[in-house]
Motif scaffolding. Sequence first.
Motif, PDB file in Angstrom:
ATOM      1  N   PRO A 159     -21.507  52.928 -51.345  1.00  0.00           N
ATOM      2  CA  PRO A 159     -21.039  51.563 -51.976  1.00  0.00           C
ATOM      3  C   PRO A 159     -20.507  50.526 -51.323  1.00  0.00           C
ATOM      4  O   PRO A 159     -19.843  50.724 -50.180  1.00  0.00           O
ATOM      5  CB  PRO A 159     -19.796  52.035 -53.019  1.00  0.00           C
ATOM      6  N   SER A 160     -20.682  49.248 -51.542  1.00  0.00           N
ATOM      7  CA  SER A 160     -20.107  48.170 -50.932  1.00  0.00           C
ATOM      8  C   SER A 160     -18.635  48.157 -50.746  1.00  0.00           C
ATOM      9  O   SER A 160     -17.994  48.940 -51.628  1.00  0.00           O
ATOM     10  CB  SER A 160     -20.535  46.740 -51.409  1.00  0.00           C
ATOM     11  N   VAL A 186     -16.778  45.713 -51.782  1.00  0.00           N
ATOM     12  CA  VAL A 186     -16.155  45.353 -52.830  1.00  0.00           C
ATOM     13  C   VAL A 186     -15.961  46.199 -53.815  1.00  0.00           C
ATOM     14  O   VAL A 186     -14.887  46.354 -54.667  1.00  0.00           O
ATOM     15  CB  VAL A 186     -17.031  43.893 -53.350  1.00  0.00           C
ATOM     16  N   GLU A 187     -17.009  47.194 -54.059  1.00  0.00           N
ATOM     17  CA  GLU A 187     -16.950  48.185 -54.938  1.00  0.00           C
ATOM     18  C   GLU A 187     -15.893  49.388 -54.593  1.00  0.00           C
ATOM     19  O   GLU A 187     -15.504  49.671 -55.548  1.00  0.00           O
ATOM     20  CB  GLU A 187     -18.484  48.957 -55.288  1.00  0.00           C
ATOM     21  N   GLN A 188     -15.891  49.477 -53.430  1.00  0.00           N
ATOM     22  CA  GLN A 188     -14.627  50.609 -53.111  1.00  0.00           C
ATOM     23  C   GLN A 188     -13.178  49.840 -53.545  1.00  0.00           C
ATOM     24  O   GLN A 188     -12.761  50.770 -53.823  1.00  0.00           O
ATOM     25  CB  GLN A 188     -14.985  50.785 -51.540  1.00  0.00           C
ATOM     26  N   GLU A 189     -13.162  48.591 -53.168  1.00  0.00           N
ATOM     27  CA  GLU A 189     -11.959  47.783 -53.578  1.00  0.00           C
ATOM     28  C   GLU A 189     -11.813  47.899 -55.150  1.00  0.00           C
ATOM     29  O   GLU A 189     -10.687  48.237 -55.639  1.00  0.00           O
ATOM     30  CB  GLU A 189     -11.918  46.537 -52.939  1.00  0.00           C
ATOM     31  N   ARG A 190     -12.849  47.779 -55.838  1.00  0.00           N
ATOM     32  CA  ARG A 190     -12.631  47.923 -57.170  1.00  0.00           C
ATOM     33  C   ARG A 190     -12.232  49.380 -57.791  1.00  0.00           C
ATOM     34  O   ARG A 190     -11.417  49.560 -58.563  1.00  0.00           O
ATOM     35  CB  ARG A 190     -13.983  47.398 -57.848  1.00  0.00           C
ATOM     36  N   ALA A 191     -13.096  50.164 -57.235  1.00  0.00           N
ATOM     37  CA  ALA A 191     -12.620  51.556 -57.541  1.00  0.00           C
ATOM     38  C   ALA A 191     -11.405  52.206 -56.995  1.00  0.00           C
ATOM     39  O   ALA A 191     -10.539  52.749 -57.861  1.00  0.00           O
ATOM     40  CB  ALA A 191     -13.774  52.680 -56.689  1.00  0.00           C
ATOM     41  N   ARG A 195      -8.850  50.486 -59.754  1.00  0.00           N
ATOM     42  CA  ARG A 195      -9.030  51.308 -61.095  1.00  0.00           C
ATOM     43  C   ARG A 195      -8.237  52.546 -61.024  1.00  0.00           C
ATOM     44  O   ARG A 195      -7.516  52.894 -61.812  1.00  0.00           O
ATOM     45  CB  ARG A 195     -10.326  51.665 -61.457  1.00  0.00           C
TER      46      ARG A 195
END
Length: 285
Positions: free
Chosen positions: A9-10, A12-17, A20
């Motif tokens: 994953p990108s 940004v997606e890793q930061e979002r995960a 969460r």
Amino acid sequence: MNTNKQLQPSRVEQERAAFRRQKRLRANLISVASTVVFIVVIAIVLLSSPGWEKVREAFFHAQTFQDTLPAVVKGLWLNIRVLIAAVIGVAILGSLLAIISTLRAPVFTPLRLLATAYVDLIRGVPVLLVLYLVGYGIPALQLFGRMPPEFWGTIAIVMCYCAYVAEVLRSGIEAVHPSQRIAARSLGLSHNQTIRLVVMPQAVRKVTPALMNDFVSMQKDVGLISVLGAVDAIRAAQIEVAQVYNFTPYLVAGILFIVISYPFLRFTDWLNKRAQKREQVGAIV
């Protein structure tokens, strides 16, 4: 070319995960901390109350709990047998009442009105009152031989809960889209086959959580047959209380009812969550 690298994953997606996960961890910690604080406060209030020692001796006596457990368990077996018989009777009579209530042909008007009147009448009468009327009124007519009190208690429970189940099933039947009936009839199915093979399976699936709630309520109300003299868990606890002058047997009966009810409560919650997820498929929540 590294395939694994493309599947990562990108950033940004890793930061979002990660955000969460951190939010879920924080919420879980707050939940645990608030629960612990609540339990501690309740425990302090109970243990520091002036009458705690008397309450503990009257309701939480360990030796009395151990001594009265076998008698209450034996009485609970009667509740389970009554529950099994009542479930079968309610399933049959409740389904018949629901089907009769949905008949629209003019020739079935008397049956439909009779079924509706029965459901409305029984739903307005307390279960305890029905138990008294059936358990003491019908034997007084002397139309039958002497029957045990649990027999009349089962009849009363069936009479009460078939009305509730019939109303739930009726709502489920009416929730099935009319196109389902039309399609079934166009395929050559008779009216009875359409009801049995097409309408009822869909109706039951729609109202399964509500039916499970009625089952849990009936599981508790079978304890009311003790008012007719049946030696079930409640009556056994009353007998033990009268002998030992201690209320701990009531606690034993309550715990046993919770033990047999808990799996069905969790199963009902699981059905509710599954039905909710089905309804939310494709929707933005």
